[in-house]
Design a protein around this motif. Structure first.
Motif, PDB file in Angstrom:
ATOM      1  N   ALA A   1     -21.655-116.785 -75.143  1.00 36.66           N
ATOM      2  CA  ALA A   1     -22.427-117.174 -73.959  1.00 36.66           C
ATOM      3  C   ALA A   1     -23.909-117.257 -74.311  1.00 36.66           C
ATOM      4  CB  ALA A   1     -22.185-116.190 -72.822  1.00 36.66           C
ATOM      5  N   LEU A   2     -24.522-116.094 -74.571  1.00 37.76           N
ATOM      6  CA  LEU A   2     -25.948-116.064 -74.913  1.00 37.76           C
ATOM      7  C   LEU A   2     -26.097-115.192 -76.162  1.00 37.76           C
ATOM      8  CD1 LEU A   2     -28.796-116.893 -74.129  1.00 37.76           C
ATOM      9  CD2 LEU A   2     -28.892-114.946 -72.575  1.00 37.76           C
ATOM     10  N   THR A   3     -26.275-115.835 -77.282  1.00 36.84           N
ATOM     11  CA  THR A   3     -26.186-115.124 -78.556  1.00 36.84           C
ATOM     12  C   THR A   3     -27.495-114.394 -78.887  1.00 36.84           C
ATOM     13  OG1 THR A   3     -26.728-117.177 -79.723  1.00 36.84           O
ATOM     14  CG2 THR A   3     -24.388-116.644 -79.458  1.00 36.84           C
TER      15      THR A   3
ATOM     16  N   TYR B   1     -18.238-124.887 -76.858  1.00 37.13           N
ATOM     17  CA  TYR B   1     -18.888-126.185 -76.653  1.00 37.13           C
ATOM     18  C   TYR B   1     -17.989-127.400 -76.735  1.00 37.13           C
ATOM     19  CZ  TYR B   1     -22.769-123.105 -76.493  1.00 37.13           C
ATOM     20  OH  TYR B   1     -23.584-122.065 -76.130  1.00 37.13           O
TER      21      TYR B   1
ATOM     22  N   GLN C   1     -31.248-109.759 -75.779  1.00 34.35           N
ATOM     23  CA  GLN C   1     -31.552-110.608 -74.610  1.00 34.35           C
ATOM     24  C   GLN C   1     -32.121-109.843 -73.411  1.00 34.35           C
ATOM     25  OE1 GLN C   1     -31.762-113.725 -74.838  1.00 34.35           O
ATOM     26  NE2 GLN C   1     -30.473-114.332 -76.562  1.00 34.35           N
TER      27      GLN C   1
ATOM     28  N   ARG D   1     -29.009-123.060 -66.526  1.00 35.26           N
ATOM     29  CA  ARG D   1     -29.100-123.008 -67.980  1.00 35.26           C
ATOM     30  C   ARG D   1     -27.702-123.139 -68.602  1.00 35.26           C
ATOM     31  NH1 ARG D   1     -32.839-117.733 -67.703  1.00 35.26           N
ATOM     32  NH2 ARG D   1     -31.349-117.419 -66.022  1.00 35.26           N
ATOM     33  N   LEU D   2     -27.671-123.619 -69.846  1.00 33.89           N
ATOM     34  CA  LEU D   2     -26.365-123.914 -70.464  1.00 33.89           C
ATOM     35  C   LEU D   2     -25.471-122.676 -70.539  1.00 33.89           C
ATOM     36  CD1 LEU D   2     -24.499-125.970 -71.764  1.00 33.89           C
ATOM     37  CD2 LEU D   2     -25.674-125.599 -73.931  1.00 33.89           C
ATOM     38  N   PHE D   3     -26.059-121.513 -70.867  1.00 34.94           N
ATOM     39  CA  PHE D   3     -25.192-120.323 -70.958  1.00 34.94           C
ATOM     40  C   PHE D   3     -24.618-119.958 -69.586  1.00 34.94           C
ATOM     41  CE2 PHE D   3     -27.296-116.674 -69.018  1.00 34.94           C
ATOM     42  CZ  PHE D   3     -28.629-117.066 -68.925  1.00 34.94           C
TER      43      PHE D   3
ATOM     44  N   SER E   1     -30.692-119.203 -80.136  1.00 35.23           N
ATOM     45  CA  SER E   1     -30.069-119.229 -78.792  1.00 35.23           C
ATOM     46  C   SER E   1     -30.946-120.024 -77.822  1.00 35.23           C
ATOM     47  CB  SER E   1     -29.842-117.805 -78.269  1.00 35.23           C
ATOM     48  OG  SER E   1     -31.072-117.143 -78.069  1.00 35.23           O
TER      49      SER E   1
ATOM     50  N   GLN F   1     -28.699-122.896 -75.633  1.00 37.84           N
ATOM     51  CA  GLN F   1     -28.128-122.031 -74.584  1.00 37.84           C
ATOM     52  C   GLN F   1     -29.092-121.803 -73.419  1.00 37.84           C
ATOM     53  OE1 GLN F   1     -26.930-118.546 -76.838  1.00 37.84           O
ATOM     54  NE2 GLN F   1     -25.903-119.844 -78.327  1.00 37.84           N
TER      55      GLN F   1
ATOM     56  N   TYR G   1     -17.302-112.102 -72.821  1.00 40.46           N
ATOM     57  CA  TYR G   1     -18.380-112.992 -73.255  1.00 40.46           C
ATOM     58  C   TYR G   1     -19.271-112.289 -74.273  1.00 40.46           C
ATOM     59  CZ  TYR G   1     -16.912-115.773 -69.284  1.00 40.46           C
ATOM     60  OH  TYR G   1     -16.149-116.517 -68.404  1.00 40.46           O
TER      61      TYR G   1
ATOM     62  N   VAL H   1     -21.680-122.162 -69.021  1.00 44.68           N
ATOM     63  CA  VAL H   1     -20.535-121.651 -69.794  1.00 44.68           C
ATOM     64  C   VAL H   1     -19.848-120.519 -69.024  1.00 44.68           C
ATOM     65  CG1 VAL H   1     -19.897-120.359 -71.895  1.00 44.68           C
ATOM     66  CG2 VAL H   1     -21.411-122.345 -72.069  1.00 44.68           C
TER      67      VAL H   1
END
Ligand code: OMP
Length: 276
Positions: free
Chosen positions: A146-148, A125, A192, A166-168, A153, A157, A186, A171
């Protein structure tokens, strides 16, 4: 270790398991507390028991730093022990670092020069100049969040910009301007599910570090269905479910049994994908 070597290890061991060394002095069996270095004694026994079933170890720095100098010494001894006795194991320092450029350069020196560890988890970030100092080391890897796997999250994210990105996803897309699938992986949480499909649309070839099976309830089967590539492309971590499978003097055997069980499931997935 390069990407091809990692893939060869996965095929040879029919495993893409990473054992997380999240060693908590309050959770290890009582009889180890009389050892000179209980954390290292525990890690050594876990490593000897699980090494045939995994291809990576991930000590999480929080567990070591919480014990001050003693913890840092146990961490260094653990890394040295793996490198000396199991040189084919990929080592991940899970430290989630990242800062302004000259500070990131010092973190990079710590993990890649002083300790000579294969890879480090990094938070994205603060942007390009916070990540690139880690990328100048030949043969070393940045593992970018990336996507935790956690509930939080969703807070940042998964938020979308005006274009619906989307933010992830940003990234994943942006960071490919700084690195490639030979020096960047990543983090994507096993919790997820179908999101792995969206992730693979943006990064079809990168390795993903996937924590969240075991104690956090993520599904290995789902991760493989939506996330596996022809070169496997997955390093799946389990920490507590393996290392604390039993808290008696039998802990190492229990960890071995648990790692063996996960390895068997992984072998089935690799066979189903015709990778082995
Ligand atoms: O970067 C990580 O490894 C990580 C990212 C993430 O999204 N979720 C996550 O659980 N982790 C780490 O993975 C490990 C999971 O541990 P267990 O839940 O005990 O298997 C811990 O060391 C976490 O800090």
């Amino acid at each position: 270790m390069n990407k091809q070597e990692l893939f060869e290890n996965i095929k040879r061991k029919q495993s893409f398991l990473c054992v997380g060394l999240d060693t908590d002095i309050k959770k290890i069996p009582g009889h180890l507390l009389k050892e000179e270095d209980p954390i290292f004694a525990f890690n050594k026994a876990i490593i000897d028991a699980t090494a045939p079933y995994c291809i990576a170890y991930k000590p999480n720095l929080a567990f070591y730093e919480s014990m001050g100098v003693k913890g840092w010494i146990a961490f260094e001894k653990t890394v040295e022990y793996i490198k000396k006795n199991y040189p084919d194991q990929f080592i991940i320092a899970d430290a989630k670092r990242g800062d302004i450029g000259n500070t990131s350069a010092m973190y990079a020196r710590t993990f890649f020069e002083e300790l000579d560890i294969d890879s480090l988890t990094v938070a994205p970030y603060m942007g390009e100049d916070s990540v690139t100092p880690f990328l100048s080391y030949e043969g070393k890897w940045v593992i970018l969040l990336a996507l935790t796997s956690n509930k939080g999250s969703h807070d940042f994210q998964l938020t979308e910009d005006k274009e619906g990105e989307r933010l992830f996803e940003k990234v994943l897309r942006k960071s490919q301007e700084w690195a490639n699938d030979q020096n960047m992986m990543y983090v994507v949480g096993a919790t997820q599910g179908r999101m792995f499909e969206d992730i693979r649309r943006i990064v079809p070839n990168h390795f993903l570090l996937v924590p969240g099976i075991g104690a956090q309830g993520g599904s290995l089967e789902e991760v493989c269905r939506y996330g596996m590539t022809p070169e496997c492309g997955l390093i799946v971590n389990s920490s507590r479910a393996i290392i604390y499978a039993d808290k008696s003097e039998n802990f190492a055997q229990a960890a071995k049994d648990e790692a063996g069980k996960v390895q068997k499931q992984m072998a089935e997935q690799l066979k189903a994908a015709r990778i082995v």
